[in-house]
Structures are given as structure tokens and as C-alpha cells.
Design a protein around this motif. Sequence first.
Motif, PDB file in Angstrom:
ATOM      1  N   ALA A   1      35.348  35.162  41.631  1.00  0.00           N
ATOM      2  CA  ALA A   1      35.865  36.478  42.030  1.00  0.00           C
ATOM      3  C   ALA A   1      35.680  37.494  40.913  1.00  0.00           C
ATOM      4  CB  ALA A   1      37.339  36.373  42.415  1.00  0.00           C
ATOM      5  N   LEU A   2      35.965  37.078  39.691  1.00  0.00           N
ATOM      6  CA  LEU A   2      35.869  38.003  38.559  1.00  0.00           C
ATOM      7  C   LEU A   2      34.422  38.416  38.303  1.00  0.00           C
ATOM      8  CD1 LEU A   2      37.538  39.535  36.563  1.00  0.00           C
ATOM      9  CD2 LEU A   2      37.473  37.563  35.032  1.00  0.00           C
ATOM     10  N   ILE A   3      33.508  37.464  38.350  1.00  0.00           N
ATOM     11  CA  ILE A   3      32.088  37.779  38.165  1.00  0.00           C
ATOM     12  C   ILE A   3      31.616  38.750  39.254  1.00  0.00           C
ATOM     13  CG2 ILE A   3      29.764  36.785  38.298  1.00  0.00           C
ATOM     14  CD1 ILE A   3      31.005  34.292  36.826  1.00  0.00           C
ATOM     15  N   ARG A   4      32.005  38.496  40.509  1.00  0.00           N
ATOM     16  CA  ARG A   4      31.610  39.364  41.626  1.00  0.00           C
ATOM     17  C   ARG A   4      32.193  40.763  41.471  1.00  0.00           C
ATOM     18  NH1 ARG A   4      34.561  40.939  45.404  1.00  0.00           N
ATOM     19  NH2 ARG A   4      36.056  39.231  45.277  1.00  0.00           N
TER      20      ARG A   4
ATOM     21  N   GLU B   1      30.319  36.709  31.223  1.00  0.00           N
ATOM     22  CA  GLU B   1      30.683  35.309  31.046  1.00  0.00           C
ATOM     23  C   GLU B   1      32.194  35.275  30.920  1.00  0.00           C
ATOM     24  OE1 GLU B   1      30.155  31.832  27.735  1.00  0.00           O
ATOM     25  OE2 GLU B   1      28.428  33.095  28.192  1.00  0.00           O
ATOM     26  N   VAL B   2      32.844  34.487  31.765  1.00  0.00           N
ATOM     27  CA  VAL B   2      34.304  34.411  31.784  1.00  0.00           C
ATOM     28  C   VAL B   2      34.765  33.385  30.756  1.00  0.00           C
ATOM     29  CG1 VAL B   2      36.335  33.938  33.198  1.00  0.00           C
ATOM     30  CG2 VAL B   2      34.349  35.076  34.211  1.00  0.00           C
ATOM     31  N   GLY B   3      35.742  33.786  29.950  1.00  0.00           N
ATOM     32  CA  GLY B   3      36.273  32.912  28.914  1.00  0.00           C
ATOM     33  C   GLY B   3      37.687  32.450  29.215  1.00  0.00           C
ATOM     34  N   GLU B   4      38.480  32.325  28.162  1.00  0.00           N
ATOM     35  CA  GLU B   4      39.844  31.792  28.265  1.00  0.00           C
ATOM     36  C   GLU B   4      40.783  32.716  29.014  1.00  0.00           C
ATOM     37  OE1 GLU B   4      41.688  30.507  24.610  1.00  0.00           O
ATOM     38  OE2 GLU B   4      39.732  30.073  23.738  1.00  0.00           O
ATOM     39  N   ASN B   5      41.789  32.107  29.627  1.00  0.00           N
ATOM     40  CA  ASN B   5      42.858  32.850  30.278  1.00  0.00           C
ATOM     41  C   ASN B   5      43.631  33.641  29.227  1.00  0.00           C
ATOM     42  OD1 ASN B   5      46.007  32.688  30.985  1.00  0.00           O
ATOM     43  ND2 ASN B   5      44.847  32.968  32.854  1.00  0.00           N
ATOM     44  N   VAL B   6      43.960  34.882  29.560  1.00  0.00           N
ATOM     45  CA  VAL B   6      44.766  35.726  28.677  1.00  0.00           C
ATOM     46  C   VAL B   6      46.225  35.698  29.120  1.00  0.00           C
ATOM     47  CG1 VAL B   6      45.175  38.092  27.852  1.00  0.00           C
ATOM     48  CG2 VAL B   6      42.826  37.262  28.170  1.00  0.00           C
ATOM     49  N   GLU B   7      46.451  35.965  30.409  1.00  0.00           N
ATOM     50  CA  GLU B   7      47.824  36.117  30.889  1.00  0.00           C
ATOM     51  C   GLU B   7      47.866  35.945  32.401  1.00  0.00           C
ATOM     52  OE1 GLU B   7      51.547  36.260  30.350  1.00  0.00           O
ATOM     53  OE2 GLU B   7      50.537  37.046  28.586  1.00  0.00           O
TER      54      GLU B   7
ATOM     55  N   SER C   1      44.432  37.416  34.079  1.00  0.00           N
ATOM     56  CA  SER C   1      43.393  38.048  33.270  1.00  0.00           C
ATOM     57  C   SER C   1      42.704  37.012  32.389  1.00  0.00           C
ATOM     58  CB  SER C   1      43.984  39.177  32.420  1.00  0.00           C
ATOM     59  OG  SER C   1      45.025  38.706  31.593  1.00  0.00           O
ATOM     60  N   TYR C   2      41.423  37.266  32.139  1.00  0.00           N
ATOM     61  CA  TYR C   2      40.586  36.365  31.346  1.00  0.00           C
ATOM     62  C   TYR C   2      39.775  37.172  30.337  1.00  0.00           C
ATOM     63  CZ  TYR C   2      41.413  32.953  35.037  1.00  0.00           C
ATOM     64  OH  TYR C   2      41.997  32.090  35.927  1.00  0.00           O
ATOM     65  N   PHE C   3      39.579  36.583  29.162  1.00  0.00           N
ATOM     66  CA  PHE C   3      38.626  37.173  28.244  1.00  0.00           C
ATOM     67  C   PHE C   3      37.249  37.057  28.864  1.00  0.00           C
ATOM     68  CE2 PHE C   3      41.836  36.259  24.884  1.00  0.00           C
ATOM     69  CZ  PHE C   3      41.975  37.569  24.441  1.00  0.00           C
ATOM     70  N   ALA C   4      36.390  38.013  28.559  1.00  0.00           N
ATOM     71  CA  ALA C   4      35.024  37.977  29.074  1.00  0.00           C
ATOM     72  C   ALA C   4      34.106  38.720  28.117  1.00  0.00           C
ATOM     73  CB  ALA C   4      34.956  38.611  30.456  1.00  0.00           C
ATOM     74  N   SER C   5      32.832  38.367  28.176  1.00  0.00           N
ATOM     75  CA  SER C   5      31.830  39.080  27.394  1.00  0.00           C
ATOM     76  C   SER C   5      30.666  39.436  28.316  1.00  0.00           C
ATOM     77  CB  SER C   5      31.359  38.239  26.211  1.00  0.00           C
ATOM     78  OG  SER C   5      30.907  36.986  26.651  1.00  0.00           O
ATOM     79  N   ILE C   6      29.939  40.469  27.938  1.00  0.00           N
ATOM     80  CA  ILE C   6      28.831  40.950  28.761  1.00  0.00           C
ATOM     81  C   ILE C   6      27.592  40.117  28.477  1.00  0.00           C
ATOM     82  CG2 ILE C   6      27.327  42.920  29.258  1.00  0.00           C
ATOM     83  CD1 ILE C   6      29.687  44.731  28.380  1.00  0.00           C
ATOM     84  N   ASN C   7      26.982  39.612  29.536  1.00  0.00           N
ATOM     85  CA  ASN C   7      25.719  38.877  29.430  1.00  0.00           C
ATOM     86  C   ASN C   7      24.523  39.799  29.586  1.00  0.00           C
ATOM     87  OD1 ASN C   7      26.715  36.331  28.955  1.00  0.00           O
ATOM     88  ND2 ASN C   7      26.637  35.699  31.096  1.00  0.00           N
ATOM     89  N   SER C   8      24.585  40.668  30.612  1.00  0.00           N
ATOM     90  CA  SER C   8      23.454  41.552  30.880  1.00  0.00           C
ATOM     91  C   SER C   8      23.882  42.692  31.790  1.00  0.00           C
ATOM     92  CB  SER C   8      22.316  40.766  31.531  1.00  0.00           C
ATOM     93  OG  SER C   8      22.729  40.257  32.780  1.00  0.00           O
TER      94      SER C   8
ATOM     95  N   ALA D   1      41.389  39.927  36.464  1.00  0.00           N
ATOM     96  CA  ALA D   1      40.952  41.031  35.621  1.00  0.00           C
ATOM     97  C   ALA D   1      40.203  40.492  34.412  1.00  0.00           C
ATOM     98  CB  ALA D   1      42.152  41.860  35.166  1.00  0.00           C
ATOM     99  N   ALA D   2      39.229  41.272  33.959  1.00  0.00           N
ATOM    100  CA  ALA D   2      38.418  40.890  32.804  1.00  0.00           C
ATOM    101  C   ALA D   2      38.821  41.698  31.583  1.00  0.00           C
ATOM    102  CB  ALA D   2      36.943  41.110  33.107  1.00  0.00           C
ATOM    103  N   VAL D   3      39.178  40.991  30.519  1.00  0.00           N
ATOM    104  CA  VAL D   3      39.426  41.612  29.224  1.00  0.00           C
ATOM    105  C   VAL D   3      38.104  41.472  28.470  1.00  0.00           C
ATOM    106  CG1 VAL D   3      40.816  41.566  27.122  1.00  0.00           C
ATOM    107  CG2 VAL D   3      41.869  41.016  29.342  1.00  0.00           C
ATOM    108  N   ILE D   4      37.231  42.460  28.690  1.00  0.00           N
ATOM    109  CA  ILE D   4      35.874  42.406  28.143  1.00  0.00           C
ATOM    110  C   ILE D   4      35.902  42.923  26.709  1.00  0.00           C
ATOM    111  CG2 ILE D   4      33.500  43.233  28.399  1.00  0.00           C
ATOM    112  CD1 ILE D   4      34.127  43.548  31.429  1.00  0.00           C
ATOM    113  N   HIS D   5      35.369  42.118  25.800  1.00  0.00           N
ATOM    114  CA  HIS D   5      35.351  42.520  24.396  1.00  0.00           C
ATOM    115  C   HIS D   5      33.918  42.588  23.892  1.00  0.00           C
ATOM    116  CE1 HIS D   5      34.764  38.243  23.303  1.00  0.00           C
ATOM    117  NE2 HIS D   5      35.592  38.025  24.314  1.00  0.00           N
ATOM    118  N   ASN D   6      33.736  43.368  22.824  1.00  0.00           N
ATOM    119  CA  ASN D   6      32.401  43.494  22.235  1.00  0.00           C
ATOM    120  C   ASN D   6      32.405  43.007  20.788  1.00  0.00           C
ATOM    121  OD1 ASN D   6      33.446  45.586  20.635  1.00  0.00           O
ATOM    122  ND2 ASN D   6      32.593  47.210  21.909  1.00  0.00           N
TER     123      ASN D   6
END
Length: 133
Positions: free
Chosen positions: A50-53, A64-70, A85-92, A9-14
Motif C-alpha cells: 500500500a505504501l509503495i503504491r 524502499e520501505v524500512g522499519e516501522n516508526v509508529e 508510519s515507516y521509514f523509507a528512502s527513494i529508489n528512483s 505513511a512514509a517517513v522519507i529521509h535523504n
Amino acid sequence: MKKHINVVAAVIHNEHKEILCALRSPVMALPNLWEFPGGKIEEGESHETALIREIQEELNIQIEVGENVEDTYFEYEDFTIQLTSYFASINSGEMKATEHAELRWVTIDKLIDLEWAPADIPSVLTIKNLQNI
């Protein structure tokens, strides 16, 4: 024996320190509960691949996948799940929900107010205790 599913899972932050939350649709398993978007890891895939897909498929964006959360193991009535789950940010990309009923940006202090799928709750609690994302 119950079916076991490995999920990411992606914990996407802005930039406003908000987290993207996704409401499961009425036709999904665990309907009308909130979750962090993501999905099953296919055979031979890394967690990151898998997360990017999955995010591309579900939200039409590149991350962009970042650090592991949990890492959470949870036993539901019909199956067990290993959720990483991983932190993630939107690239495009232009975000749109292809599977979820709703997408919502939520501040960290309000995450706990949503009704979460049980396997996502440990990630919510971890995020709540972090000072910086």
C-alpha cells in the motif's frame, strides 16, 4: 458509528538527514496541515504494498520501505484512523506533488515547528527522539 480508516505513511529521509513533509491542500480533509505522505490500505494489500503504491501515486517516485516508526490510533470528529508510519528512502523517480500543496525537506530538529495533522504528531515525536536515521 464513525468510519474507520487504515492508513500507512512514509517517513522519507535523504542523505542530509532531512525528512520529506507534505502539506495537505486546501481541498483535502484536514486542509493546510502537514503530514507524512501515504494513504489508505486497500483490501488485500500489505502495509508495504500500500505504501509503495500510494507514494508512486502521490509523489511519482519509487521507495524502499524500512522499519516501522509508529502505530497511532486517532479519533477525529467524523472518523477514526489507524496510522502506521515507516521509514523509507527513494529508489528512483522524479518527485512531484500530485495531491499536496507543497513538499518540503525538513531537518529533524525543525519538524516540531510545522503544524501537523493530529494523527501524525506521535510519529514526529518518535523521530525527534531518534539519534540516527
